[in-house]
Design a protein around this motif. Structure first.
Motif: not given
Length: 81
Positions: A66-67, A38, A63, A59-60, A31, A22, A34
């Protein structure tokens, strides 16, 4: 009992490795990955490739999900048959 101690030590080592990973991942790369996920999800494209790129960028799972949840919403099971 030695097996149990080894499993506990392995779990502890995995936790430490996750914390180290991490701290080492590049936030900009995560980012960007992700954002690509998206865009693909919003366009209705196949998201497997963007998901793999996000995982490789460290990326976890939270995350990534979540996207996908942001684009598609939370899945609700049907209440009727």
């Amino acid at each position: 009992m030695p097996g149990r101690a080894c499993r506990q030590l392995g779990a502890l080592a995995a936790t430490v490795d996750l914390e180290d990973d991490d701290a080492r991942h590049d936030v900009v790369v995560v980012q960007a990955a992700l954002a690509g996920l998206h865009d693909a999800a919003r366009a209705g494209d196949n998201v497997v490739g963007p998901c793999v790129r996000a995982v490789r960028a460290y990326a976890t799972v939270g995350k990534i999900v979540g996207v996908l949840r942001e684009v598609h919403g939370r899945w609700q099971p049907a209440t009727t048959f």
